[in-house]
Design an enzyme around this catalytic site. Structure first.
Site, PDB file in Angstrom:
ATOM      1  N   ALA A 141       0.824  -1.204   0.000  1.00 16.35           N
ATOM      2  CA  ALA A 141       0.000   0.000   0.000  1.00 16.35           C
ATOM      3  C   ALA A 141       0.860   1.258   0.000  1.00 16.35           C
ATOM      4  O   ALA A 141       0.653   2.168  -0.817  1.00 16.35           O
ATOM      5  CB  ALA A 141      -0.947  -0.006   1.201  1.00 16.35           C
ATOM      6  N   GLU A 163       9.386   4.253   7.334  1.00 19.83           N
ATOM      7  CA  GLU A 163       9.240   2.848   7.734  1.00 19.83           C
ATOM      8  C   GLU A 163       9.903   2.677   9.092  1.00 19.83           C
ATOM      9  O   GLU A 163      11.058   3.075   9.280  1.00 19.83           O
ATOM     10  CB  GLU A 163       9.897   1.939   6.694  1.00 19.83           C
ATOM     11  CG  GLU A 163      10.106   0.496   7.138  1.00 19.83           C
ATOM     12  CD  GLU A 163       8.818  -0.223   7.505  1.00 19.83           C
ATOM     13  OE1 GLU A 163       8.760  -0.788   8.623  1.00 19.83           O
ATOM     14  OE2 GLU A 163       7.877  -0.203   6.687  1.00 19.83           O
ATOM     15  N   ASN A 166       4.986  -6.643   6.113  1.00 21.09           N
ATOM     16  CA  ASN A 166       4.374  -7.946   5.844  1.00 21.09           C
ATOM     17  C   ASN A 166       4.339  -8.278   4.367  1.00 21.09           C
ATOM     18  O   ASN A 166       4.397  -9.444   3.964  1.00 21.09           O
ATOM     19  CB  ASN A 166       2.930  -7.971   6.369  1.00 21.09           C
ATOM     20  CG  ASN A 166       2.855  -8.154   7.861  1.00 21.09           C
ATOM     21  OD1 ASN A 166       3.716  -8.774   8.468  1.00 21.09           O
ATOM     22  ND2 ASN A 166       1.809  -7.606   8.459  1.00 21.09           N
ATOM     23  N   GLY A 185       2.914 -14.351   0.290  1.00 17.30           N
ATOM     24  CA  GLY A 185       3.078 -15.384  -0.731  1.00 17.30           C
ATOM     25  C   GLY A 185       3.108 -14.917  -2.161  1.00 17.30           C
ATOM     26  O   GLY A 185       3.260 -15.737  -3.072  1.00 17.30           O
ATOM     27  N   ARG A 219     -10.956 -19.064   4.006  1.00 16.00           N
ATOM     28  CA  ARG A 219     -10.072 -19.185   5.164  1.00 16.00           C
ATOM     29  C   ARG A 219     -10.827 -19.365   6.473  1.00 16.00           C
ATOM     30  O   ARG A 219     -10.426 -20.167   7.319  1.00 16.00           O
ATOM     31  CB  ARG A 219      -9.182 -17.940   5.247  1.00 16.00           C
ATOM     32  CG  ARG A 219      -8.142 -17.873   4.153  1.00 16.00           C
ATOM     33  CD  ARG A 219      -7.431 -16.544   4.142  1.00 16.00           C
ATOM     34  NE  ARG A 219      -6.303 -16.557   3.228  1.00 16.00           N
ATOM     35  CZ  ARG A 219      -5.562 -15.502   2.944  1.00 16.00           C
ATOM     36  NH1 ARG A 219      -5.836 -14.337   3.514  1.00 16.00           N
ATOM     37  NH2 ARG A 219      -4.554 -15.586   2.107  1.00 16.00           N
ATOM     38  N   GLU A 225      -4.257  -2.645   5.015  1.00 13.98           N
ATOM     39  CA  GLU A 225      -4.754  -3.344   6.196  1.00 13.98           C
ATOM     40  C   GLU A 225      -5.045  -2.427   7.370  1.00 13.98           C
ATOM     41  O   GLU A 225      -5.805  -2.796   8.269  1.00 13.98           O
ATOM     42  CB  GLU A 225      -3.755  -4.426   6.619  1.00 13.98           C
ATOM     43  CG  GLU A 225      -4.315  -5.407   7.639  1.00 13.98           C
ATOM     44  CD  GLU A 225      -3.338  -6.497   8.027  1.00 13.98           C
ATOM     45  OE1 GLU A 225      -3.674  -7.290   8.922  1.00 13.98           O
ATOM     46  OE2 GLU A 225      -2.233  -6.552   7.441  1.00 13.98           O
TER      47      GLU A 225
END
Length: 505
Positions: free
Chosen positions: A51, A71, A79, A84, A331, A469
């Site tokens: 993002a 950061e 993350n 993946g 999930r 998120e």
């Protein structure tokens, strides 16, 4: 106003009642003018995952001025760098080449409405889905490589629309976005911890930052003030590693569960935004990844390995040797089914997942998993039964029954889609599974344009935006696999357009 040390300690164990007590009073204009700013930027982005990197690069391309990314950790990516590398893209080139011509953004939204279980933001999901090809082109344009010919149907999706990066990691994307940002003039700073927002009424004008911070020691570094002339974009991710906050918002969540997130996913910036009036939503909706392995810490290789197991193999309970779920469900459904496997004393009875070894000789997913001993090669069902203490007779019956279902392409037990299932033949690759805390569906409420909403006025906080998120209320009860990367990249495009539009208003 900007030195709320007691509030910042919330993440280390305060109760929810302390939140309201710690909300500060906004500074007056005269107080803000008295601040001695150490430096100034036009757009300040907090967080360097998908993002944040997307927002920074796209803001620079929108021509809104200087862009600075902060950061708190010692590396770029958060993350996102360790995920993946999955990306759900309706009508992606590989999908079309495979002959899947009946997919669309609307089809993706339909799947998300099911998984969201009535708690999702349909308009937000539709906006993200409609920008999927833009997100894909952003990746391609910055040099991201995806696996040739790879496009599969993952859990909860009704179409094969999930592509994957060349090396099966989100780092393939974060690295390229970062490199593109550097070339185009975005500035990046590591080890910068946000201590507070500097507000002028309902407008954010900058941040107080601990420079040269070394996680997790708040005594390291020194405090400086950075002014943001045009926008502050929160892209700091979730709070899955904040055990105290998790316990407050969802006491039902098993505190013993491992977590897939990087250690820095502790949510202090989210709490700071809340302290300044930002409205939180769905904070108790915390998703577990059903592909977690108890035989490795953190994110690990299990996600990659189970992309095979869920499709071609089966999962069985070690207690009775039987299947217990639709291995290709979403999930939430799978995690709940897995965690019902308990010994008499309540401890986890880790189920196993297995598939044919000879179909994946030399496959990097298998090689890594076996090398790191989170998966094993077994020569027979007898060996599997002995190694994992599974009743042999029932195990044999389960495999025989599944092989019949493969032939008929029908699963009367759980309604699993059988198009990718194959007849099981020894030797096998076997791994154990147990869910891990993975994703926070809750966070800050925003409008569709990514403006953060103030819970006191129900209006946007001027110049404050949030994407990824850190935001809440988008996916509902369960997020589908491969949609987080899409959301982050797409909303990075959206927020850059919003900032430009707001500046012209």
């Amino acid at each position: 106003m900007h030195n709320r040390r007691n509030f910042l300690k919330l993440s280390a164990g305060a109760t929810l009642g302390g939140i309201a007590a710690a909300i500060p009073v906004a500074a007056s204009a005269s107080e803000c003018k008295a601040i001695n700013w150490d430096e100034t930027t036009d757009v300040l982005v907090i967080g360097s995952g998908f993002a944040g990197l997307s927002a920074a690069l796209n803001a620079k391309r929108q021509g809104v001025g200087s862009v600075l990314v902060l950061e708190k950790m010692q590396v770029i990516g958060g993350n996102s760098a360790i995920n993946g590398g999955w990306l759900a893209i309706p009508k992606n080139p590989t999908q079309l080449a495979q002959g899947v011509n009946d997919d669309s953004p609307e089809e993706l939204v339909k799947d998300q409405l099911i998984s969201g279980r009535g708690m999702q933001n349909e308009a937000a999901l539709r906006q993200i889905a409609n920008r999927a090809l833009d997100a894909y082109e952003l990746c391609i344009g910055t040099g991201v490589k995806f696996r040739d010919g790879f496009n599969i149907q993952v859990g909860g999706h009704n179409k094969a629309r999930a592509i994957r990066t060349q090396h099966g990691t989100g780092g393939d994307i974060t690295t390229k976005l970062y490199e593109a940002g550097v070339k185009e003039g975005v500035e990046y700073r590591l080890q910068h911890y946000i201590e507070d927002f500097i507000m002028d009424g309902q407008e954010i004008i900058g941040v107080k930052v601990r420079q040269n911070y070394r996680f997790p020691d708040l005594k390291t570094g020194k405090s400086i003030y950075i002014k943001a002339n045009k926008a502050v974009v929160l892209a700091n991710g979730g709070f899955a590693r904040n055990l105290a906050l998790r316990a407050v918002v969802d006491p039902s969540l098993d505190p013993s569960l491992d977590c897939t997130n990087a250690l820095g996913a502790t949510g202090e910036v989210t709490l700071t935004a809340m302290a300044h009036g930002a409205l939180p939503v769905h904070m108790n909706l915390i998703q577990t990844g059903h592909w977690g392995s108890p035989d490795e810490g953190g994110f690990g290789w299990s996600n990659a390995l189970l992309s095979i197991g869920w499709h071609q193999g089966i999962s069985v309970s070690v207690l009775n040797g039987k299947r217990y779920m639709d291995e290709r469900a979403d999930r939430k459904t799978c995690s709940e089914a897995i965690m019902k496997n308990r010994n008499a004393d309540g401890s986890p009875a880790y189920p196993v997942v297995f598939f044919n070894h000879d179909d994946y000789i030399g496959d990097d997913r298998v090689v890594r998993a076996v090398r790191d001993e989170m998966a094993w090669e077994v020569d027979s069902l007898e060996q599997m039964s002995k190694q994992f203490d599974i009743p042999l007779a029932t195990l044999k019956q389960t495999v025989a029954q599944f092989n019949q279902q493969v032939e008929t392409r029908n699963d009367p037990l759980f309604g699993r889609k059988m198009d990718t299932a194959v007849e099981l033949k020894a030797p096998f690759i076997v791994s154990r599974i147990w869910p891990k805390v993975h994703y926070c569906m809750g966070g800050l409420k925003t409008d569709l344009a990514a403006r953060v909403i103030d819970g006191r006025s129900m209006k946007p906080i001027k110049n404050l935006y949030a994407i990824g998120e850190v935001t809440g209320g988008i996916h509902g009860e369960a997020r589908l696999s491969s949609t987080s990367c899409l959301e982050c990249l797409a909303m990075g495009i959206v927020v850059s357009e919003t900032i430009k539009s707001d500046l012209q208003a």
